[in-house]
Design a protein around this motif. Sequence first.
Motif, PDB file in Angstrom:
ATOM      1  N   SER A 177       0.806  -1.211   0.000  1.00  9.74           N
ATOM      2  CA  SER A 177       0.000   0.000   0.000  1.00  9.74           C
ATOM      3  C   SER A 177       0.841   1.263   0.000  1.00  9.74           C
ATOM      4  N   ARG A 178       2.140   1.125   0.259  1.00  6.13           N
ATOM      5  CA  ARG A 178       2.997   2.304   0.293  1.00  6.13           C
ATOM      6  C   ARG A 178       3.096   2.917  -1.102  1.00  6.13           C
ATOM      7  N   PRO A 179       2.819   4.213  -1.244  1.00  5.27           N
ATOM      8  CA  PRO A 179       2.869   4.824  -2.576  1.00  5.27           C
ATOM      9  C   PRO A 179       4.286   4.839  -3.136  1.00  5.27           C
ATOM     10  N   ALA A 180       4.375   4.727  -4.453  1.00  6.41           N
ATOM     11  CA  ALA A 180       5.681   4.762  -5.111  1.00  6.41           C
ATOM     12  C   ALA A 180       6.300   6.147  -4.944  1.00  6.41           C
ATOM     13  N   VAL A 181       7.608   6.179  -4.804  1.00  8.60           N
ATOM     14  CA  VAL A 181       8.330   7.438  -4.638  1.00  8.60           C
ATOM     15  C   VAL A 181       9.015   7.773  -5.957  1.00  8.60           C
ATOM     16  N   ALA A 182       8.710   8.966  -6.468  1.00  8.21           N
ATOM     17  CA  ALA A 182       9.316   9.386  -7.730  1.00  8.21           C
ATOM     18  C   ALA A 182      10.743   9.877  -7.488  1.00  8.21           C
ATOM     19  N   ASP A 183      11.585   9.728  -8.502  1.00  5.81           N
ATOM     20  CA  ASP A 183      12.954  10.225  -8.435  1.00  5.81           C
ATOM     21  C   ASP A 183      13.007  11.669  -8.911  1.00  5.81           C
ATOM     22  N   ALA A 184      13.845  12.470  -8.266  1.00  8.79           N
ATOM     23  CA  ALA A 184      14.050  13.844  -8.734  1.00  8.79           C
ATOM     24  C   ALA A 184      14.874  13.848 -10.022  1.00  8.79           C
ATOM     25  N   ALA A 185      15.900  13.019 -10.072  1.00  7.92           N
ATOM     26  CA  ALA A 185      16.759  12.925 -11.258  1.00  7.92           C
ATOM     27  C   ALA A 185      17.555  11.637 -11.174  1.00  7.92           C
ATOM     28  N   SER A 186      17.952  11.141 -12.319  1.00  8.26           N
ATOM     29  CA  SER A 186      18.800   9.953 -12.354  1.00  8.26           C
ATOM     30  C   SER A 186      20.256  10.356 -12.132  1.00  8.26           C
ATOM     31  N   ALA A 187      21.100   9.386 -11.977  1.00  7.13           N
ATOM     32  CA  ALA A 187      22.533   9.655 -11.962  1.00  7.13           C
ATOM     33  C   ALA A 187      22.977  10.079 -13.362  1.00  7.13           C
ATOM     34  N   TRP A 188      24.060  10.840 -13.433  1.00 11.52           N
ATOM     35  CA  TRP A 188      24.609  11.233 -14.726  1.00 11.52           C
ATOM     36  C   TRP A 188      25.234  10.021 -15.417  1.00 11.52           C
ATOM     37  N   SER A 189      24.991   9.892 -16.705  1.00  5.78           N
ATOM     38  CA  SER A 189      25.657   8.897 -17.539  1.00  5.78           C
ATOM     39  C   SER A 189      26.711   9.650 -18.354  1.00  5.78           C
ATOM     40  N   ARG A 190      27.970   9.402 -18.056  1.00  6.36           N
ATOM     41  CA  ARG A 190      29.040  10.245 -18.586  1.00  6.36           C
ATOM     42  C   ARG A 190      29.732   9.604 -19.788  1.00  6.36           C
ATOM     43  N   ASP A 191      30.125  10.491 -20.723  1.00  3.08           N
ATOM     44  CA  ASP A 191      30.934  10.088 -21.862  1.00  3.08           C
ATOM     45  C   ASP A 191      32.173  10.985 -21.883  1.00  3.08           C
ATOM     46  N   MET A 192      32.949  10.963 -22.956  1.00  4.81           N
ATOM     47  CA  MET A 192      34.218  11.691 -22.979  1.00  4.81           C
ATOM     48  C   MET A 192      34.042  13.198 -22.823  1.00  4.81           C
ATOM     49  N   ARG A 193      33.093  13.801 -23.555  1.00  8.99           N
ATOM     50  CA  ARG A 193      32.946  15.255 -23.543  1.00  8.99           C
ATOM     51  C   ARG A 193      31.547  15.698 -23.140  1.00  8.99           C
ATOM     52  N   SER A 194      30.760  14.799 -22.583  1.00  7.24           N
ATOM     53  CA  SER A 194      29.376  15.138 -22.275  1.00  7.24           C
ATOM     54  C   SER A 194      28.827  14.161 -21.244  1.00  7.24           C
ATOM     55  N   SER A 195      27.624  14.448 -20.776  1.00  7.55           N
ATOM     56  CA  SER A 195      26.914  13.533 -19.884  1.00  7.55           C
ATOM     57  C   SER A 195      25.424  13.777 -20.038  1.00  7.55           C
ATOM     58  N   LEU A 196      24.626  12.796 -19.630  1.00  7.46           N
ATOM     59  CA  LEU A 196      23.184  12.953 -19.733  1.00  7.46           C
ATOM     60  C   LEU A 196      22.503  12.340 -18.523  1.00  7.46           C
ATOM     61  N   ARG A 197      21.269  12.783 -18.266  1.00  7.24           N
ATOM     62  CA  ARG A 197      20.466  12.247 -17.184  1.00  7.24           C
ATOM     63  C   ARG A 197      18.994  12.513 -17.464  1.00  7.24           C
ATOM     64  N   LEU A 198      18.129  11.859 -16.711  1.00  6.89           N
ATOM     65  CA  LEU A 198      16.700  12.097 -16.751  1.00  6.89           C
ATOM     66  C   LEU A 198      16.290  12.902 -15.524  1.00  6.89           C
ATOM     67  N   ILE A 199      15.301  13.783 -15.706  1.00 12.77           N
ATOM     68  CA  ILE A 199      14.790  14.632 -14.633  1.00 12.77           C
ATOM     69  C   ILE A 199      13.293  14.407 -14.507  1.00 12.77           C
ATOM     70  N   GLY A 200      12.810  14.203 -13.297  1.00 15.46           N
ATOM     71  CA  GLY A 200      11.372  14.097 -13.056  1.00 15.46           C
ATOM     72  C   GLY A 200      10.764  15.471 -12.859  1.00 15.46           C
ATOM     73  N   ALA A 201       9.603  15.712 -13.464  1.00 15.55           N
ATOM     74  CA  ALA A 201       8.980  17.042 -13.393  1.00 15.55           C
ATOM     75  C   ALA A 201       7.523  16.966 -12.954  1.00 15.55           C
ATOM     76  N   GLY A 202       7.134  15.903 -12.233  1.00 14.34           N
ATOM     77  CA  GLY A 202       5.773  15.828 -11.716  1.00 14.34           C
ATOM     78  C   GLY A 202       4.794  15.248 -12.715  1.00 14.34           C
ATOM     79  N   SER A 203       3.537  15.178 -12.295  1.00 16.50           N
ATOM     80  CA  SER A 203       2.500  14.596 -13.143  1.00 16.50           C
ATOM     81  C   SER A 203       1.288  15.514 -13.189  1.00 16.50           C
ATOM     82  N   GLU A 204       0.384  15.210 -14.112  1.00 16.89           N
ATOM     83  CA  GLU A 204      -0.866  15.953 -14.245  1.00 16.89           C
ATOM     84  C   GLU A 204      -1.966  14.963 -14.608  1.00 16.89           C
ATOM     85  N   GLY A 205      -3.200  15.295 -14.216  1.00 19.77           N
ATOM     86  CA  GLY A 205      -4.324  14.419 -14.500  1.00 19.77           C
ATOM     87  C   GLY A 205      -4.338  13.230 -13.565  1.00 19.77           C
ATOM     88  N   GLU A 206      -5.316  12.368 -13.758  1.00 15.94           N
ATOM     89  CA  GLU A 206      -5.418  11.148 -12.967  1.00 15.94           C
ATOM     90  C   GLU A 206      -6.126  10.079 -13.772  1.00 15.94           C
TER      91      GLU A 206
END
Length: 283
Positions: A22-51
């Motif tokens: 019954s415990r509600p799922a906890v959303a992540d604020a952001a993922s860890a950075w995935s790094r490459d030689m000259r760059s990196s990327l990640r995912l960011i959570g920005a909330g939800s809308e509707g139901e």
Amino acid sequence: MIDRRHLLLTLAAVSAPALLRSRPAVADAASAWSRDMRSSLRLIGAGSEGEGAALRHRAGLQIRLEPGTKTYWRTPGDSGVPPLFDWSASQNLAEISLAWPAPIRFSDGAGQSIGYKADVVFPVLVRPADPAQPVHLAAKVDYAVCETICIPAKGETRLTLAAGPAPDPALAGEVARFAQQVPRPAVEGLSLALVAVEQAGPQPVATLLADVGAETGRVDLFAEGPDPQWALPLPEPLDQEGARRRFRLTLDGAPRGVAPLGHLLTFTLVAGSRALEAQLKLA
């Protein structure tokens, strides 16, 4: 006689799984950075809308670039490689749409390319298969990072999205800021129209007129064909100032055997912080 301690332990063992379920799922604020030689990327959570069936999760995929480097738009221009996004490893994902913030034009090797020379966040809208369960979003991205030469880059990252407000309002604000830079089909004070098509040369040449009002910032125009088989050149700006700017587009780059006129083309007009996406049929 009932052993009270035994009874309490039994009740705890029985009720613990129910509490976990019954415990509600906890959303992540952001993922860890995935790094490459000259760059990196990640995912960011920005909330939800509707139901229920109308529930949608908002997120962003951020690419961070080292100073002096750049990456590319969905149509990269004369050279470059557009990023490819693979979401197939996600769980509870029914539908996903990724939006492209307005790009810039830059010199790249022997030609002109289209993309980003600073950090960029691609806004993402997610529809869960089961609205009662979280979405475990998994992104695998192949892209290119260029300075004087281009280097292939890869990144993989994961993020849990659950119903509710954004876990980190500041990060969600970054997603919203880049969402404001996504071209829209109608923007107050911006318009684009076809003026003429010349057919005397080896390829038709179209002249387009952009109305940008009092815009004093950068103004640029990008053209795309009906499908990825097209490789149209960048429109040539004919005016550098004023409320009305003309652009010249040579209709070269249609697929072999396809006449370039009579097709619906997509144009992205960027004027300062505003961007318009318009579809025009050149005939």
